[in-house]
Scaffold this motif. Sequence first.
Motif, PDB file in Angstrom:
ATOM      1  N   ARG A 201       0.840  -1.209   0.000  1.00  0.00           N
ATOM      2  CA  ARG A 201       0.000   0.000   0.000  1.00  0.00           C
ATOM      3  C   ARG A 201       0.866   1.247   0.000  1.00  0.00           C
ATOM      4  NH1 ARG A 201      -5.191  -0.646   4.035  1.00  0.00           N
ATOM      5  NH2 ARG A 201      -5.968  -2.598   3.171  1.00  0.00           N
ATOM      6  N   LEU A 202       0.520   2.169  -0.889  1.00  0.00           N
ATOM      7  CA  LEU A 202       1.088   3.515  -0.848  1.00  0.00           C
ATOM      8  C   LEU A 202       0.311   4.260   0.229  1.00  0.00           C
ATOM      9  CD1 LEU A 202       2.739   5.913  -2.048  1.00  0.00           C
ATOM     10  CD2 LEU A 202       0.749   6.335  -3.498  1.00  0.00           C
ATOM     11  N   THR A 203       1.024   4.849   1.189  1.00  0.00           N
ATOM     12  CA  THR A 203       0.388   5.520   2.322  1.00  0.00           C
ATOM     13  C   THR A 203       0.774   6.992   2.338  1.00  0.00           C
ATOM     14  OG1 THR A 203       0.494   3.465   3.591  1.00  0.00           O
ATOM     15  CG2 THR A 203       0.135   5.498   4.839  1.00  0.00           C
ATOM     16  N   ILE A 204      -0.240   7.854   2.475  1.00  0.00           N
ATOM     17  CA  ILE A 204      -0.030   9.302   2.542  1.00  0.00           C
ATOM     18  C   ILE A 204      -0.753   9.821   3.774  1.00  0.00           C
ATOM     19  CG2 ILE A 204      -0.311  11.514   1.364  1.00  0.00           C
ATOM     20  CD1 ILE A 204      -0.512   9.899  -1.281  1.00  0.00           C
ATOM     21  N   ARG A 205      -0.033  10.612   4.573  1.00  0.00           N
ATOM     22  CA  ARG A 205      -0.615  11.191   5.791  1.00  0.00           C
ATOM     23  C   ARG A 205      -0.004  12.563   6.015  1.00  0.00           C
ATOM     24  NH1 ARG A 205       2.449   6.863   7.663  1.00  0.00           N
ATOM     25  NH2 ARG A 205       0.557   5.744   8.156  1.00  0.00           N
ATOM     26  N   PRO A 206      -0.616  13.379   6.888  1.00  0.00           N
ATOM     27  CA  PRO A 206       0.003  14.663   7.222  1.00  0.00           C
ATOM     28  C   PRO A 206       1.382  14.450   7.834  1.00  0.00           C
ATOM     29  CG  PRO A 206      -2.273  14.610   7.964  1.00  0.00           C
ATOM     30  CD  PRO A 206      -1.919  13.213   7.534  1.00  0.00           C
ATOM     31  N   GLY A 207       2.320  15.306   7.456  1.00  0.00           N
ATOM     32  CA  GLY A 207       3.665  15.237   7.998  1.00  0.00           C
ATOM     33  C   GLY A 207       3.815  16.149   9.211  1.00  0.00           C
ATOM     34  N   SER A 208       4.948  16.058   9.835  1.00  0.00           N
ATOM     35  CA  SER A 208       5.253  16.883  11.003  1.00  0.00           C
ATOM     36  C   SER A 208       5.145  18.364  10.644  1.00  0.00           C
ATOM     37  CB  SER A 208       6.667  16.558  11.493  1.00  0.00           C
ATOM     38  OG  SER A 208       7.016  17.408  12.550  1.00  0.00           O
ATOM     39  N   GLY A 209       4.420  19.122  11.446  1.00  0.00           N
ATOM     40  CA  GLY A 209       4.277  20.550  11.219  1.00  0.00           C
ATOM     41  C   GLY A 209       3.192  20.934  10.231  1.00  0.00           C
ATOM     42  N   ALA A 210       2.457  19.957   9.708  1.00  0.00           N
ATOM     43  CA  ALA A 210       1.372  20.257   8.760  1.00  0.00           C
ATOM     44  C   ALA A 210       0.270  21.038   9.462  1.00  0.00           C
ATOM     45  CB  ALA A 210       0.803  18.968   8.182  1.00  0.00           C
ATOM     46  N   PHE A 211      -0.369  21.926   8.706  1.00  0.00           N
ATOM     47  CA  PHE A 211      -1.526  22.645   9.215  1.00  0.00           C
ATOM     48  C   PHE A 211      -2.610  22.617   8.153  1.00  0.00           C
ATOM     49  CE2 PHE A 211      -4.119  26.478   9.583  1.00  0.00           C
ATOM     50  CZ  PHE A 211      -4.618  26.302  10.867  1.00  0.00           C
ATOM     51  N   ASN A 212      -3.745  21.996   8.462  1.00  0.00           N
ATOM     52  CA  ASN A 212      -4.877  21.923   7.547  1.00  0.00           C
ATOM     53  C   ASN A 212      -4.469  21.449   6.145  1.00  0.00           C
ATOM     54  OD1 ASN A 212      -7.590  22.179   6.825  1.00  0.00           O
ATOM     55  ND2 ASN A 212      -7.413  24.340   6.325  1.00  0.00           N
ATOM     56  N   PRO A 213      -3.691  20.366   6.032  1.00  0.00           N
ATOM     57  CA  PRO A 213      -3.231  19.920   4.710  1.00  0.00           C
ATOM     58  C   PRO A 213      -4.386  19.423   3.844  1.00  0.00           C
ATOM     59  CG  PRO A 213      -2.706  18.279   6.371  1.00  0.00           C
ATOM     60  CD  PRO A 213      -3.249  19.483   7.103  1.00  0.00           C
ATOM     61  N   LYS A 214      -4.268  19.690   2.545  1.00  0.00           N
ATOM     62  CA  LYS A 214      -5.305  19.342   1.572  1.00  0.00           C
ATOM     63  C   LYS A 214      -4.650  18.722   0.351  1.00  0.00           C
ATOM     64  CE  LYS A 214      -7.531  23.599   3.043  1.00  0.00           C
ATOM     65  NZ  LYS A 214      -7.906  24.961   2.643  1.00  0.00           N
ATOM     66  N   VAL A 215      -5.303  17.719  -0.217  1.00  0.00           N
ATOM     67  CA  VAL A 215      -4.803  17.087  -1.434  1.00  0.00           C
ATOM     68  C   VAL A 215      -5.868  17.212  -2.515  1.00  0.00           C
ATOM     69  CG1 VAL A 215      -5.583  14.763  -0.729  1.00  0.00           C
ATOM     70  CG2 VAL A 215      -3.749  15.005  -2.411  1.00  0.00           C
ATOM     71  N   CYS A 216      -5.431  17.585  -3.727  1.00  0.00           N
ATOM     72  CA  CYS A 216      -6.349  17.754  -4.871  1.00  0.00           C
ATOM     73  C   CYS A 216      -6.381  16.526  -5.756  1.00  0.00           C
ATOM     74  CB  CYS A 216      -5.931  18.962  -5.699  1.00  0.00           C
ATOM     75  SG  CYS A 216      -5.952  20.523  -4.798  1.00  0.00           S
ATOM     76  N   CYS A 217      -5.215  16.052  -6.172  1.00  0.00           N
ATOM     77  CA  CYS A 217      -5.129  14.889  -7.054  1.00  0.00           C
ATOM     78  C   CYS A 217      -3.746  14.278  -6.923  1.00  0.00           C
ATOM     79  CB  CYS A 217      -5.427  15.279  -8.501  1.00  0.00           C
ATOM     80  SG  CYS A 217      -4.264  16.458  -9.212  1.00  0.00           S
ATOM     81  N   LEU A 218      -3.630  13.063  -7.434  1.00  0.00           N
ATOM     82  CA  LEU A 218      -2.328  12.413  -7.469  1.00  0.00           C
ATOM     83  C   LEU A 218      -2.221  11.501  -8.664  1.00  0.00           C
ATOM     84  CD1 LEU A 218      -2.395   9.187  -6.504  1.00  0.00           C
ATOM     85  CD2 LEU A 218      -2.723  10.222  -4.288  1.00  0.00           C
ATOM     86  N   GLU A 219      -0.984  11.259  -9.054  1.00  0.00           N
ATOM     87  CA  GLU A 219      -0.658  10.345 -10.142  1.00  0.00           C
ATOM     88  C   GLU A 219       0.460   9.446  -9.635  1.00  0.00           C
ATOM     89  OE1 GLU A 219       0.434  10.476 -14.878  1.00  0.00           O
ATOM     90  OE2 GLU A 219       0.882  12.234 -13.655  1.00  0.00           O
ATOM     91  N   VAL A 220       0.287   8.134  -9.813  1.00  0.00           N
ATOM     92  CA  VAL A 220       1.265   7.145  -9.368  1.00  0.00           C
ATOM     93  C   VAL A 220       1.648   6.310 -10.584  1.00  0.00           C
ATOM     94  CG1 VAL A 220       1.675   5.191  -7.829  1.00  0.00           C
ATOM     95  CG2 VAL A 220       0.165   7.054  -7.095  1.00  0.00           C
ATOM     96  N   ILE A 221       2.964   6.213 -10.846  1.00  0.00           N
ATOM     97  CA  ILE A 221       3.439   5.447 -11.999  1.00  0.00           C
ATOM     98  C   ILE A 221       4.547   4.509 -11.541  1.00  0.00           C
ATOM     99  CG2 ILE A 221       4.527   5.557 -14.285  1.00  0.00           C
ATOM    100  CD1 ILE A 221       3.243   8.329 -14.591  1.00  0.00           C
ATOM    101  N   GLY A 222       4.397   3.216 -11.833  1.00  0.00           N
ATOM    102  CA  GLY A 222       5.424   2.236 -11.520  1.00  0.00           C
ATOM    103  C   GLY A 222       6.681   2.482 -12.334  1.00  0.00           C
ATOM    104  N   GLN A 223       7.824   2.288 -11.720  1.00  0.00           N
ATOM    105  CA  GLN A 223       9.109   2.534 -12.378  1.00  0.00           C
ATOM    106  C   GLN A 223       9.765   1.242 -12.816  1.00  0.00           C
ATOM    107  OE1 GLN A 223      10.272   6.104 -12.717  1.00  0.00           O
ATOM    108  NE2 GLN A 223       8.074   5.844 -12.577  1.00  0.00           N
TER     109      GLN A 223
END
Length: 182
Positions: free
Chosen positions: A160-182
């Motif tokens: 699983r690809l996991t995404i979460r707020p990082g240290s020091g984040a404030f009200n983080p927002k995500v719009c879109c993402l693209e994931v491509i295998g290498q």
Amino acid sequence: MGKHTVTATPFTAADAGGIAGKSKTIAFTLVREARINFQLTSTVTPTGYAADSGAIFGSRGNGLSYGWNMDNTVNMRERKLLSDKLRDTLAHFNHTNDQASRTWELALPNGTYKVHLVCGDPAFKDQLNHLQVEETGVRDPDGQDNFDEYTVTLAVTDGRLTIRPGSGAFNPKVCCLEVIGQ
């Protein structure tokens, strides 16, 4: 990548001799790339993208399994300010009124991936988009503004690809993402 089938036939002798039973065919999809837009259920999904509307992790019926560690439907937004829905829609990881920190995941085979994220909000500059993408931390390079973009190459080692707020984040927002295998 894509849809595949494999057929297995049991044999009783060397060199595929003496069939011992019926053949079994299994169909499967190997996902090594995905494009996700974070949006309301009522938003028209941009071409080439799958929609995430805040549901808990699970199969989406499109060959992909992804979602949040808890229901996030109340934190999805469409601002109706931009014609580009990849930047006009978004998901809050933790809204300023709800500090429960959410994690988003995408099921992928273990391997190396290039991940491109667009974060932010066309209507507000009230976020610091520091994120933890697997073991890679990305920091908001220019402080509170409308949008930030990140591209990282990383290893998925637990399926699983996991995404979460990082240290020091404030009200983080995500719009879109693209994931491509290498």
